[in-house]
Design a protein around this motif. Structure first.
Motif: not given
Length: 337
Positions: A61-77, A95-101
Motif C-alpha cells: 500500500d506504499t513504496l516507503a520502507g522498501l529501501g528503493l534508494e539503494r538501487f542506483t541502476c534500476l531501470e524497470y519497476l 535511472t528509471l526507464v520503465e514504470v508499471d503501476f
C-alpha cells in the motif's frame, strides 16, 4: 488513614483489562513490525546493482520502507496489482526507464513522476486518475498507458514529441483533442469512451493503428490525413455507411463489427486489405459481398456472422461465402478447407 479495599472480583477485572490493554498495544507493535519486515523482505534478495524489480500482487500500500534508494541502476519497476496510492518515493530512482503501476489505487499523477526524465514507458492503467498532469517533462516517453481510469479530457501531452503509443481506453473522454503536437504517434487507443465524432486527428501523419471501439460515432469522417493508417477499429458504434476511406489505401485491417451497416461499400479501393470484420450488422446480400469484396485479392479473413445473410441460411452460409470470395483462407473464426 483509610485505604481502599480491593475485592477478589475487582482485582480479577482490573488484571483482565490491564492485560487486554497491554495485549492490544503489543499486537499493534507486532503488526507494524510485521508490515515493516514484509516491506524490507520483499527486496532483501535483490542486489544493489539490480536493473529490474517486479513486485506484482505483493499487498503493497506504499513504496516507503522498501529501501528503493539503494538501487542506483534500476531501470524497470513493476508494481502491478497492489494498493499503492502515492508515487512520491520514485524521486529516489532517477535511472528509471520503465514504470508499471497497473491496477493500484492512484487518484492523481504526482509531481514525482515528472522528475523521472529518462522514462520511455509509463503504465498507470486501472487506477482512479481523473486528469492527465505532471507528464510534460517526460520528453523521452514513447509509450503511455492510462487505460480504465476516470479521465475526462486529453490534455497536457504536447511536450511528448517522441510518443508513439497512447492508450486511453475505458475513460470518460467525449472529444478527441490535444493531439496536434504528437506527430510521432503511431498507435492510438480510445475505445470505451463517449466520443461522438472523429476529429482532431489531422496532424497524426504517422498513425498506423486507430482504435475507437465502443463509442458514439455514427459517421466515418476526419480520416483523410491519416495516410499511413493500416489498422482501423470502429466496432460497437452507430455507423450506417462505410465512407471517408479514400485516402487510407494502406489499410490491412478494417473492423466495423456491431454497427448499423445494411450493405458493403466504400472499400473497393483498399487493395491491401487482408482482414474485414463486419459481424453483427444488417447485411443480407451475398451479391453485395461478392461485388465489393471479390476484387480485393489480398483479403484473407472475413467475419460475416450474426448478419441476416447468415441467420437466414445457416446451413449454406459458409459455402456461399467461399464461392463468392475464393481468396479467403478464414471465414469468421474457422479456417477454410
Amino acid at each position: 488513614m483509610s485505604q481502599k479495599i480491593v475485592t477478589a472480583d475487582e482485582e480479577i477485572c482490573w488484571n483482565d483489562e490491564d492485560e487486554k490493554a497491554s495485549g492490544s498495544e503489543s499486537e499493534t507493535e507486532v503488526t507494524e513490525e510485521t508490515a515493516d519486515d514484509h516491506q524490507q523482505d520483499l527486496l532483501s534478495d535483490y542486489a544493489a546493482t539490480e536493473t529490474r524489480i517486479e513486485l506484482m500482487h505483493s499487498r503493497l500500500d506504499t513504496l516507503a520502507g522498501l529501501g528503493l534508494e539503494r538501487f542506483t541502476c534500476l531501470e524497470y519497476l513493476g508494481c502491478r496489482q497492489n494498493l499503492i496510492k502515492d508515487l512520491s518515493p520514485l524521486t529516489s530512482l532517477p535511472t528509471l526507464v520503465e514504470v508499471d503501476f497497473y491496477d493500484n489505487r492512484l487518484k492523481r499523477i504526482s509531481e514525482s513522476i515528472g522528475q523521472l526524465t529518462r522514462l520511455t514507458s509509463l503504465d498507470l492503467s486501472f487506477n482512479k486518475i481523473r486528469a492527465i498532469e505532471n507528464v510534460d517533462t517526460l520528453a523521452q516517453l514513447s509509450e503511455l498507458f492510462f487505460v480504465s481510469n476516470k479521465i475526462a479530457r486529453i490534455e497536457n501531452l504536447g511536450a511528448l514529441r517522441m510518443l508513439t503509443n497512447l492508450e486511453l481506453g475505458a475513460n470518460r473522454i467525449r472529444q478527441i483533442e490535444g493531439l496536434g503536437e504528437l506527430e510521432a504517434l503511431e498507435q492510438l487507443y480510445l475505445g470505451k469512451n463517449k466520443i461522438a465524432k472523429l476529429e482532431g486527428l489531422d496532424k497524426l501523419k504517422r498513425l498506423r493503428v486507430l482504435s475507437i471501439q465502443s463509442n458514439r460515432i455514427v459517421t466515418m469522417e476526419g480520416l483523410d490525413e491519416l495516410v499511413a493508417l493500416e489498422e482501423l477499429y470502429l466496432s460497437h458504434n452507430g455507423i450506417e455507411t462505410i465512407q471517408g476511406l479514400e485516402c487510407n489505401g494502406r489499410l490491412t485491417i478494417l473492423d466495423v463489427t456491431s454497427n448499423r451497416l445494411t450493405k458493403l461499400e466504400g472499400i473497393g479501393h483498399l487493395e491491401l486489405l487482408e482482414d474485414l470484420w463486419v459481424s453483427g450488422n444488417q447485411l443480407d446480400s451475398f451479391d453485395n459481398i461478392e461485388r465489393v469484396c471479390g476484387p480485393l485479392q489480398a483479403l484473407r479473413t472475413a467475419y460475416f456472422e450474426f448478419n441476416p445473410l447468415q441467420r437466414a441460411q445457416p446451413a449454406t452460409y459458409r459455402r456461399k461465402v467461399m464461392l463468392a470470395l475464393p481468396q479467403l483462407t478464414q471465414i469468421d473464426a474457422t479456417p477454410c478447407r
